[in-house]
Design an enzyme around this catalytic site. Structure first.
Site, PDB file in Angstrom:
ATOM      1  N   ILE A   1      14.956 -59.688 -67.615  1.00 17.05           N
ATOM      2  CA  ILE A   1      14.249 -60.950 -67.812  1.00 17.05           C
ATOM      3  C   ILE A   1      13.978 -61.250 -69.282  1.00 17.05           C
ATOM      4  O   ILE A   1      13.622 -62.372 -69.638  1.00 17.05           O
ATOM      5  CB  ILE A   1      12.914 -60.984 -67.041  1.00 17.05           C
ATOM      6  CG1 ILE A   1      11.991 -59.852 -67.505  1.00 17.05           C
ATOM      7  CG2 ILE A   1      13.153 -60.922 -65.543  1.00 17.05           C
ATOM      8  CD1 ILE A   1      10.592 -59.934 -66.910  1.00 17.05           C
ATOM      9  N   LYS A   2      14.124 -60.253 -70.136  1.00 15.35           N
ATOM     10  CA  LYS A   2      13.880 -60.470 -71.566  1.00 15.35           C
ATOM     11  C   LYS A   2      14.670 -59.440 -72.361  1.00 15.35           C
ATOM     12  O   LYS A   2      14.728 -58.271 -71.981  1.00 15.35           O
ATOM     13  CB  LYS A   2      12.391 -60.353 -71.883  1.00 15.35           C
ATOM     14  CG  LYS A   2      12.026 -60.693 -73.317  1.00 15.35           C
ATOM     15  CD  LYS A   2      10.527 -60.574 -73.546  1.00 15.35           C
ATOM     16  CE  LYS A   2       9.771 -61.681 -72.828  1.00 15.35           C
ATOM     17  NZ  LYS A   2       8.325 -61.682 -73.212  1.00 15.35           N
TER      18      LYS A   2
ATOM     19  N   LYS B   1      10.030 -51.644 -69.397  1.00 18.41           N
ATOM     20  CA  LYS B   1      10.479 -51.933 -70.761  1.00 18.41           C
ATOM     21  C   LYS B   1      11.297 -50.748 -71.257  1.00 18.41           C
ATOM     22  O   LYS B   1      10.800 -49.620 -71.318  1.00 18.41           O
ATOM     23  CB  LYS B   1       9.300 -52.176 -71.695  1.00 18.41           C
ATOM     24  CG  LYS B   1       9.738 -52.556 -73.115  1.00 18.41           C
ATOM     25  CD  LYS B   1       8.642 -52.400 -74.130  1.00 18.41           C
ATOM     26  CE  LYS B   1       7.508 -53.364 -73.886  1.00 18.41           C
ATOM     27  NZ  LYS B   1       6.509 -53.306 -74.973  1.00 18.41           N
TER      28      LYS B   1
ATOM     29  N   ALA C   1      15.770 -57.114 -79.943  1.00 14.64           N
ATOM     30  CA  ALA C   1      16.414 -56.107 -80.774  1.00 14.64           C
ATOM     31  C   ALA C   1      15.835 -54.720 -80.544  1.00 14.64           C
ATOM     32  O   ALA C   1      16.498 -53.721 -80.798  1.00 14.64           O
ATOM     33  CB  ALA C   1      16.282 -56.485 -82.250  1.00 14.64           C
TER      34      ALA C   1
ATOM     35  N   LYS D   1      14.666 -53.978 -73.918  1.00 15.35           N
ATOM     36  CA  LYS D   1      15.010 -54.861 -72.812  1.00 15.35           C
ATOM     37  C   LYS D   1      13.928 -54.720 -71.746  1.00 15.35           C
ATOM     38  O   LYS D   1      13.399 -53.630 -71.533  1.00 15.35           O
ATOM     39  CB  LYS D   1      16.370 -54.486 -72.217  1.00 15.35           C
ATOM     40  CG  LYS D   1      17.550 -54.697 -73.149  1.00 15.35           C
ATOM     41  CD  LYS D   1      18.858 -54.304 -72.463  1.00 15.35           C
ATOM     42  CE  LYS D   1      20.049 -54.528 -73.387  1.00 15.35           C
ATOM     43  NZ  LYS D   1      21.331 -54.146 -72.730  1.00 15.35           N
TER      44      LYS D   1
ATOM     45  N   ASP E   1       1.073 -58.285 -82.127  1.00 12.44           N
ATOM     46  CA  ASP E   1       1.919 -59.442 -81.813  1.00 12.44           C
ATOM     47  C   ASP E   1       1.127 -60.423 -80.954  1.00 12.44           C
ATOM     48  O   ASP E   1       1.564 -60.808 -79.868  1.00 12.44           O
ATOM     49  CB  ASP E   1       3.188 -58.987 -81.089  1.00 12.44           C
ATOM     50  CG  ASP E   1       4.216 -60.105 -80.944  1.00 12.44           C
ATOM     51  OD1 ASP E   1       4.136 -61.084 -81.716  1.00 12.44           O
ATOM     52  OD2 ASP E   1       5.084 -60.000 -80.063  1.00 12.44           O
TER      53      ASP E   1
END
EC number: 3.6.-.-
Length: 289
Positions: A14-15, A54, A18, A21, A193
């Protein structure tokens, strides 16, 4: 074969960025099924819990030993940061799987809307390409987007409509965000972030309130040592508001007001001073390019 390999093969990408994933799975393991003797019927023992995996994949441009060490360190800190935040009362995804060797961390999937969606910034794409980011305290690397996009206001998002039906305003939402960030920073953890995409709004029927703010994606989190570390975290969010949500100055002011209340004047003052310095450096960078 790593223990996480079968899990990744069952997931849906889904994402992609760099550094990692992200995959979605309906459950971490296949749903168990119970069979009754003498009966052709069966039922599942429990409802599956959707999860996110992830995967920090191998970086071929780094020496294998260094790559393995960095991946393990970042994965471990992310898991520990989530645990510390949860212990301090910050609502974050539950960690359900950690495979340091494979570079995989599994968390519950949060059902709801991102603050970005609710404020009209639009939903994230099915597969989003993320620019590589390194864990650095330098504000020039953290506040890259300087342009404020002037966009016409669109129709209300589904999430905003749902909150309004519960009597929740955007101002209420901003105060909840500020309170959540204050609780996080009290643990001496900075997110790294902070954007409106990394804040989820989850409805909580029967809970202490109609909704809760869930902070996600702690992949760039780190230990704070100085007031400037917190100030940079806040400045990154301020720029995210400015670039994604035009005319949102009052909304962000509500975030800061509640954040300051949550920290208390003694802790807030040095952060406030540093935040002003960070803003000045950011404006200077914008003017000089």
């Amino acid at each position: 074969m790593a223990a996480s390999t079968p899990l990744l093969s069952r997931g849906t990408l889904i994402k992609q960025g760099a550094e990692a994933k992200v995959y979605a799975l309906p459950s971490l393991f296949p749903e168990p099924t119970t069979y009754h003797p003498g009966s052709s019927s069966s039922f599942s023992a429990a409802s599956p819990t959707p999860v996110i995996l992830k995967h920090r994949f191998t970086k071929t441009y780094r020496h294998p030993t260094l790559d393995a060490s960095l991946t393990s360190q970042r994965l471990t800190f992310e898991a520990r940061a989530l645990a510390r935040a949860a212990k301090a009362g910050v609502t974050v995804p539950k960690v359900v799987w950690v495979d340091e060797k494979a570079g995989v961390i599994g968390m519950e999937r949060i059902e709801g809307w991102s603050v970005r969606e609710i404020l009209g910034g639009g939903a994230e794409g099915e597969v989003e390409v993320i620019e590589e980011q390194e864990i650095e305290e330098d504000v020039e690397n953290k506040a890259e987007d300087s342009a404020v996009r002037e966009e016409p206001e669109g129709p209300e998002s589904e999430g905003l409509k749902a909150l309004k039906n519960l009597g929740v305003t955007q101002e209420h939402l901003m105060r909840s965000i500020g309170a959540a960030l204050a609780r996080l920073h009290k643990t001496m953890i900075i997110h790294g972030d902070l954007t409106t995409s990394n804040m989820m709004v989850r409805l909580t029927p029967g809970g202490s309130g109609p909704y809760e703010i869930v902070l996600i994606d702690f992949g760039l989190s780190s230990q704070a040592q100085f007031p400037e570390n917190y100030a940079v975290d806040l400045y990154v969010l301020e720029r995210a508001f400015a670039s994604t949500h035009p005319r949102s100055e009052k909304l962000y002011a509500g975030v800061l007001e509640t954040y300051a209340e949550g920290l208390g004047e003694k802790k807030w003052k040095p952060i406030q001073i540093k935040l002003k310095d960070v803003r000045r450096r950011g404006r200077k960078r914008d003017m000089t390019g």
